[in-house]
Design an enzyme around this catalytic site. Structure first.
Site, short mmCIF file in Angstrom:
data_model
loop_
_atom_site.label_atom_id
_atom_site.label_comp_id
_atom_site.label_asym_id
_atom_site.label_seq_id
_atom_site.Cartn_x
_atom_site.Cartn_y
_atom_site.Cartn_z
N GLY A 36 0.83 -1.20 0.00
CA GLY A 36 0.00 0.00 0.00
C GLY A 36 0.86 1.25 0.00
O GLY A 36 2.09 1.19 0.12
N TYR A 141 -4.28 -18.38 -4.65
CA TYR A 141 -4.96 -17.11 -4.39
C TYR A 141 -6.47 -17.33 -4.24
O TYR A 141 -7.09 -16.91 -3.26
CB TYR A 141 -4.66 -16.11 -5.52
CG TYR A 141 -5.52 -14.87 -5.45
CD1 TYR A 141 -5.42 -14.00 -4.37
CD2 TYR A 141 -6.46 -14.59 -6.44
CE1 TYR A 141 -6.23 -12.88 -4.28
CE2 TYR A 141 -7.27 -13.46 -6.36
CZ TYR A 141 -7.15 -12.62 -5.28
OH TYR A 141 -7.96 -11.51 -5.19
N ILE A 208 0.25 -10.00 -26.23
CA ILE A 208 -1.06 -10.63 -26.03
C ILE A 208 -0.80 -12.09 -25.68
O ILE A 208 -0.15 -12.81 -26.45
CB ILE A 208 -1.92 -10.55 -27.32
CG1 ILE A 208 -2.20 -9.09 -27.69
CG2 ILE A 208 -3.21 -11.34 -27.15
CD1 ILE A 208 -3.00 -8.93 -28.98
N ASP A 285 -4.88 -19.09 -17.53
CA ASP A 285 -5.86 -18.10 -17.99
C ASP A 285 -7.07 -18.80 -18.62
O ASP A 285 -6.95 -19.39 -19.70
CB ASP A 285 -5.23 -17.20 -19.08
CG ASP A 285 -4.61 -15.94 -18.51
OD1 ASP A 285 -4.85 -15.64 -17.32
OD2 ASP A 285 -3.88 -15.26 -19.26
N1 UDP Z 1 -3.10 -10.00 -20.71
C1 UDP Z 1 -2.31 -9.96 -21.86
N2 UDP Z 1 -1.12 -9.29 -21.80
C2 UDP Z 1 -0.67 -8.68 -20.67
C3 UDP Z 1 -1.47 -8.73 -19.50
C4 UDP Z 1 -2.68 -9.40 -19.57
O1 UDP Z 1 -2.69 -10.50 -22.90
O2 UDP Z 1 0.45 -8.11 -20.68
C5 UDP Z 1 -4.40 -10.70 -20.75
C6 UDP Z 1 -4.47 -11.88 -19.80
O3 UDP Z 1 -4.02 -13.05 -20.44
C7 UDP Z 1 -5.97 -11.93 -19.49
C8 UDP Z 1 -6.42 -10.47 -19.61
O4 UDP Z 1 -5.38 -9.79 -20.32
O5 UDP Z 1 -6.64 -12.68 -20.49
C9 UDP Z 1 -6.59 -9.80 -18.25
O6 UDP Z 1 -5.42 -10.06 -17.49
P1 UDP Z 1 -5.14 -9.39 -16.09
O7 UDP Z 1 -3.80 -9.85 -15.62
O8 UDP Z 1 -5.36 -7.91 -16.20
O9 UDP Z 1 -6.29 -9.94 -15.15
P2 UDP Z 1 -6.74 -11.45 -14.78
O10 UDP Z 1 -7.89 -11.74 -15.70
O11 UDP Z 1 -5.58 -12.36 -14.98
O12 UDP Z 1 -7.16 -11.34 -13.37
#
Ligand code: UDP
Length: 330
Positions: A36, A141, A208, A285
């Protein structure tokens, strides 16, 4: 009401503090400042720099400030880190909450709003996710939060006047619309901040994580909820909690955006055509996650308002542009 906000110096907690103050509540922040930021706590709001596992100190804080309700945000919240350091997550998130609940019991505080997560659902087969969707976390988590939900139910069973709400957040995004507070994580792994850091030139490119998912454009779909809407939901839920209540709500906007859609929004909002490449999938993911948040709307009238991904990104951009080094910015 007098509210103790644990993790009130963090991203979501600080937005809740702002919302509670605006509604006229008295607020005390409890934070160990591990992740924080002291600067995120407004002037005049007491900051108790205490770890939740220090039960005596937490009990004293609850008693000293005559707290009526706890909003409990303090937690470690990186999925990947939780896989590397499971014990740390169970100790901080689950053990920390046991410490907090013990202190609440000693101090006679019987109302708590708890930050849970859609990570407690794991990888459900059916979308959207309702509160009835089976909870099968796929990482420590998610488990560390699901255990707390269980503990809250048991505590409520043991004390008829104890009340709680567990709020299962989807992907929290954006910053206060007035640009006063925002997201400042180290390391930063979340999609929107990563995109904005690319727009600022702080990272050379964005990757991505996978474009071969069974989704409309092949990239993952998530439900991005604005942090201000989330803070509103907390205030509404807290006001509604009556002795003996046990409430579980999903907090999301009820539909998803793909990684590509979010990238397009970030390029449009920032006006920067940052470099994007495609890489392999990130382990763990799920292809698609979005909420059915009808229950909280039906029961308490809350519904996300800031649902336009361009607007969400724009509020985050306002903060990032003016605070390129987060709270350490001049
Ligand atoms: N993501 C991505 N590139 C990045 C960060 C995230 O493609 O550099 C994608 C990740 O695979 C997921 C989405 O963006 O599908 C959201 O990811 P984030 O880490 O923000 O949140 P999460 O869904 O994992 O809690």
């Amino acid at each position: 009401m007098k509210v103790l906000v644990t993790g009130g110096a963090g991203y979501i907690g600080s937005h809740a503090v702002k919302r509670l103050l605006a509604a006229g509540h008295k607020v005390v922040v409890l934070d160990n400042l591990f992740r924080g930021h002291r600067e995120a706590v407004p002037q005049g709001v007491p900051l108790e720099e205490i770890d939740l596992r220090n039960t005596d100190a937490v009990t004293n804080t609850l008693t000293h400030h005559a707290i009526d309700c706890v909003m409990h945000f303090a937690a470690l919240a990186y999925v990947g880190e939780s896989v590397q350091q499971p014990l740390n997550y169970y100790d901080n998130n689950t053990g920390g909450t046991v410490g907090l609940l013990t202190a609440m019991r000693r101090a006679g505080v019987r109302r708590i709003v708890f930050s849970s997560t859609c990570a407690t659902y794991g990888e459900p087969e059916k979308m959207p996710i309702t509160e009835e969707t089976p909870q099968r976390p796929i990482n420590p988590y998610g488990w560390s939060k699901l255990f707390v939900e269980r503990i809250l139910l048991d505590e409520a069973a043991a004390d008829a006047k104890f009340s709680f709400a567990a709020l299962r957040y989807f992907n929290v995004a954006g910053s206060a619309e007035d640009g006063s507070i925002g997201e400042d994580h180290a390391p930063e792994t979340h999609l929107i901040p990563v995109l904005l850091n690319a727009a600022l030139g702080k990272v050379p490119k964005v990757t991505i994580f996978g474009q071969d998912y069974p989704t409309p454009d092949g990239t993952c779909v998530r439900d991005y909820i604005h942090v201000q809407d989330l803070a509103d939901a907390h205030a509404i839920v807290m006001d509604a909690l009556a002795p003996g209540d046990r409430r579980f709500y999903n907090l999301g906007i009820g539909r998803g955006h793909s990684v590509r859609e979010v990238i397009d929004a970030a390029k449009k909002v920032t006006g920067v055509d940052f470099k994007v490449e495609t890489g392999p999938r990130r382990p763990g993911d799920p292809p698609m996650l979005y909420a059915n948040a009808d229950k909280v709307h039906r029961e308490l009238g809350w519904k996300a308002k800031l649902t336009d991904i361009h607007h969400v990104t724009e509020t985050a951009w306002r903060w990032f542009k003016n605070h390129p080094n987060g709270y350490q910015s001049p």
